[in-house]
Design a protein around this motif. Structure first.
Motif, mmCIF file in Angstrom:
data_model
loop_
_atom_site.group_PDB
_atom_site.id
_atom_site.type_symbol
_atom_site.label_atom_id
_atom_site.label_comp_id
_atom_site.label_asym_id
_atom_site.label_seq_id
_atom_site.Cartn_x
_atom_site.Cartn_y
_atom_site.Cartn_z
ATOM 1 N N ARG A 25 0.845 -1.173 0.000
ATOM 2 C CA ARG A 25 0.000 0.000 0.000
ATOM 3 C C ARG A 25 0.889 1.235 0.000
ATOM 4 N NH1 ARG A 25 -5.370 -0.057 1.407
ATOM 5 N NH2 ARG A 25 -5.153 -1.951 0.206
ATOM 6 N N LYS A 26 0.743 2.066 -1.022
ATOM 7 C CA LYS A 26 1.529 3.302 -1.150
ATOM 8 C C LYS A 26 3.028 3.020 -1.020
ATOM 9 C CE LYS A 26 -2.094 6.360 0.540
ATOM 10 N NZ LYS A 26 -2.434 7.420 1.495
ATOM 11 N N ASP A 27 3.503 2.000 -1.751
ATOM 12 C CA ASP A 27 4.915 1.608 -1.764
ATOM 13 C C ASP A 27 5.436 1.154 -0.403
ATOM 14 O OD1 ASP A 27 5.234 1.997 -4.506
ATOM 15 O OD2 ASP A 27 5.633 4.139 -4.223
ATOM 16 N N ASN A 28 4.551 0.703 0.469
ATOM 17 C CA ASN A 28 4.930 0.154 1.763
ATOM 18 C C ASN A 28 4.385 -1.258 1.881
ATOM 19 O OD1 ASN A 28 6.146 2.496 3.198
ATOM 20 N ND2 ASN A 28 4.124 3.368 2.832
ATOM 21 N N LEU A 29 5.166 -2.152 2.441
ATOM 22 C CA LEU A 29 4.686 -3.495 2.730
ATOM 23 C C LEU A 29 3.994 -3.435 4.087
ATOM 24 C CD1 LEU A 29 4.504 -6.434 1.897
ATOM 25 C CD2 LEU A 29 6.675 -6.822 3.056
ATOM 26 N N CYS A 30 2.709 -3.716 4.096
ATOM 27 C CA CYS A 30 1.914 -3.616 5.315
ATOM 28 C C CYS A 30 1.477 -4.995 5.782
ATOM 29 C CB CYS A 30 0.669 -2.763 5.060
ATOM 30 S SG CYS A 30 1.027 -1.075 4.578
ATOM 31 N N GLU A 31 1.218 -5.073 7.066
ATOM 32 C CA GLU A 31 0.736 -6.304 7.674
ATOM 33 C C GLU A 31 -0.552 -5.977 8.402
ATOM 34 O OE1 GLU A 31 3.613 -8.776 9.825
ATOM 35 O OE2 GLU A 31 2.179 -8.774 11.487
ATOM 36 N N GLY A 32 -1.526 -6.869 8.302
ATOM 37 C CA GLY A 32 -2.780 -6.645 8.988
ATOM 38 C C GLY A 32 -3.503 -7.951 9.258
ATOM 39 N N LYS A 33 -4.500 -7.885 10.133
ATOM 40 C CA LYS A 33 -5.281 -9.049 10.518
ATOM 41 C C LYS A 33 -6.678 -8.935 9.907
ATOM 42 C CE LYS A 33 -6.523 -11.767 14.556
ATOM 43 N NZ LYS A 33 -6.413 -11.847 16.011
ATOM 44 N N VAL A 34 -7.096 -9.984 9.200
ATOM 45 C CA VAL A 34 -8.396 -10.006 8.526
ATOM 46 C C VAL A 34 -9.509 -10.105 9.568
ATOM 47 C CG1 VAL A 34 -9.865 -11.304 6.936
ATOM 48 C CG2 VAL A 34 -7.408 -11.087 6.479
ATOM 49 N N PHE A 35 -10.516 -9.199 9.457
ATOM 50 C CA PHE A 35 -11.659 -9.294 10.359
ATOM 51 C C PHE A 35 -12.976 -9.525 9.630
ATOM 52 C CE2 PHE A 35 -11.287 -4.704 9.660
ATOM 53 C CZ PHE A 35 -12.606 -4.302 9.460
ATOM 54 N N LEU A 36 -12.969 -9.450 8.282
ATOM 55 C CA LEU A 36 -14.167 -9.740 7.509
ATOM 56 C C LEU A 36 -13.758 -10.143 6.097
ATOM 57 C CD1 LEU A 36 -17.307 -9.662 7.475
ATOM 58 C CD2 LEU A 36 -17.133 -7.330 6.650
ATOM 59 N N VAL A 37 -14.368 -11.198 5.588
ATOM 60 C CA VAL A 37 -14.080 -11.678 4.235
ATOM 61 C C VAL A 37 -15.298 -11.405 3.369
ATOM 62 C CG1 VAL A 37 -13.502 -13.679 2.806
ATOM 63 C CG2 VAL A 37 -12.564 -13.485 5.118
ATOM 64 N N ARG A 38 -15.074 -10.766 2.222
ATOM 65 C CA ARG A 38 -16.131 -10.482 1.254
ATOM 66 C C ARG A 38 -15.848 -11.282 -0.012
ATOM 67 N NH1 ARG A 38 -20.047 -6.961 3.411
ATOM 68 N NH2 ARG A 38 -20.688 -7.022 1.255
ATOM 69 N N LEU A 43 -11.465 -7.233 4.649
ATOM 70 C CA LEU A 43 -11.296 -6.044 5.464
ATOM 71 C C LEU A 43 -10.256 -6.371 6.516
ATOM 72 C CD1 LEU A 43 -14.151 -5.766 4.142
ATOM 73 C CD2 LEU A 43 -14.623 -4.167 5.970
ATOM 74 N N VAL A 44 -9.313 -5.456 6.681
ATOM 75 C CA VAL A 44 -8.119 -5.732 7.474
ATOM 76 C C VAL A 44 -7.906 -4.645 8.518
ATOM 77 C CG1 VAL A 44 -5.620 -6.076 7.305
ATOM 78 C CG2 VAL A 44 -7.087 -6.796 5.426
ATOM 79 N N GLU A 45 -7.520 -5.079 9.711
ATOM 80 C CA GLU A 45 -7.120 -4.140 10.750
ATOM 81 C C GLU A 45 -5.605 -4.043 10.730
ATOM 82 O OE1 GLU A 45 -7.551 -3.320 15.537
ATOM 83 O OE2 GLU A 45 -8.317 -5.179 14.685
ATOM 84 N N ILE A 46 -5.095 -2.823 10.599
ATOM 85 C CA ILE A 46 -3.660 -2.579 10.607
ATOM 86 C C ILE A 46 -3.307 -1.852 11.906
ATOM 87 C CG2 ILE A 46 -3.425 -2.561 8.096
ATOM 88 C CD1 ILE A 46 -3.496 0.495 8.178
ATOM 89 N N SER A 47 -2.035 -1.728 12.176
ATOM 90 C CA SER A 47 -1.611 -1.038 13.402
ATOM 91 C C SER A 47 -1.900 0.456 13.288
ATOM 92 C CB SER A 47 -0.118 -1.257 13.648
ATOM 93 O OG SER A 47 0.648 -0.571 12.677
ATOM 94 N N LYS A 48 -2.011 1.106 14.429
ATOM 95 C CA LYS A 48 -2.240 2.553 14.442
ATOM 96 C C LYS A 48 -1.060 3.286 13.813
ATOM 97 C CE LYS A 48 -5.333 2.530 18.381
ATOM 98 N NZ LYS A 48 -5.566 2.973 19.749
ATOM 99 N N GLU A 49 0.146 2.737 14.011
ATOM 100 C CA GLU A 49 1.339 3.352 13.427
ATOM 101 C C GLU A 49 1.290 3.270 11.898
ATOM 102 O OE1 GLU A 49 1.534 0.899 15.824
ATOM 103 O OE2 GLU A 49 1.885 2.255 17.511
ATOM 104 N N ALA A 50 0.893 2.110 11.383
ATOM 105 C CA ALA A 50 0.787 1.947 9.928
ATOM 106 C C ALA A 50 -0.288 2.868 9.365
ATOM 107 C CB ALA A 50 0.483 0.493 9.575
ATOM 108 N N ALA A 51 -1.406 2.986 10.070
ATOM 109 C CA ALA A 51 -2.479 3.881 9.622
ATOM 110 C C ALA A 51 -1.981 5.321 9.557
ATOM 111 C CB ALA A 51 -3.677 3.774 10.555
ATOM 112 N N LYS A 52 -1.195 5.718 10.529
ATOM 113 C CA LYS A 52 -0.657 7.080 10.552
ATOM 114 C C LYS A 52 0.301 7.308 9.385
ATOM 115 C CE LYS A 52 1.595 10.387 13.605
ATOM 116 N NZ LYS A 52 2.159 10.618 14.934
#
Length: 73
Positions: A25-38, A43-52
């Protein structure tokens, strides 16, 4: 952070609720935990630091199937 090669995801490789995934995402490798599958995405929850870093107000994002890799332990 580095990019990764993304191959099309098959049904067997699709993430499920609780899986940790890696995605670009935006040239960054991100890690997140899936909370809903469509049908077409997760839909993924990422860290607050990554969101910032990404400029998001909330620590949630949507990732299309095929644009992530399931992180293995």
């Amino acid at each position: 952070m580095k990019n990764f090669e993304s191959a099309p995801t098959t049904d067997m490789e699709r993430a499920g609720v609780g899986d940790v995934i890696l995605f670009d995402r935006k040239d960054n490798l991100c890690e997140g935990k899936v909370f809903l599958v469509r049908d077409n995405s997760v839909l993924v929850e990422i860290s607050k630091e990554a969101a910032k870093i990404l400029g998001y107000e909330m620590p949630n994002t949507v990732v299309r199937h095929g644009n992530y890799k399931i992180k293995t332990s």
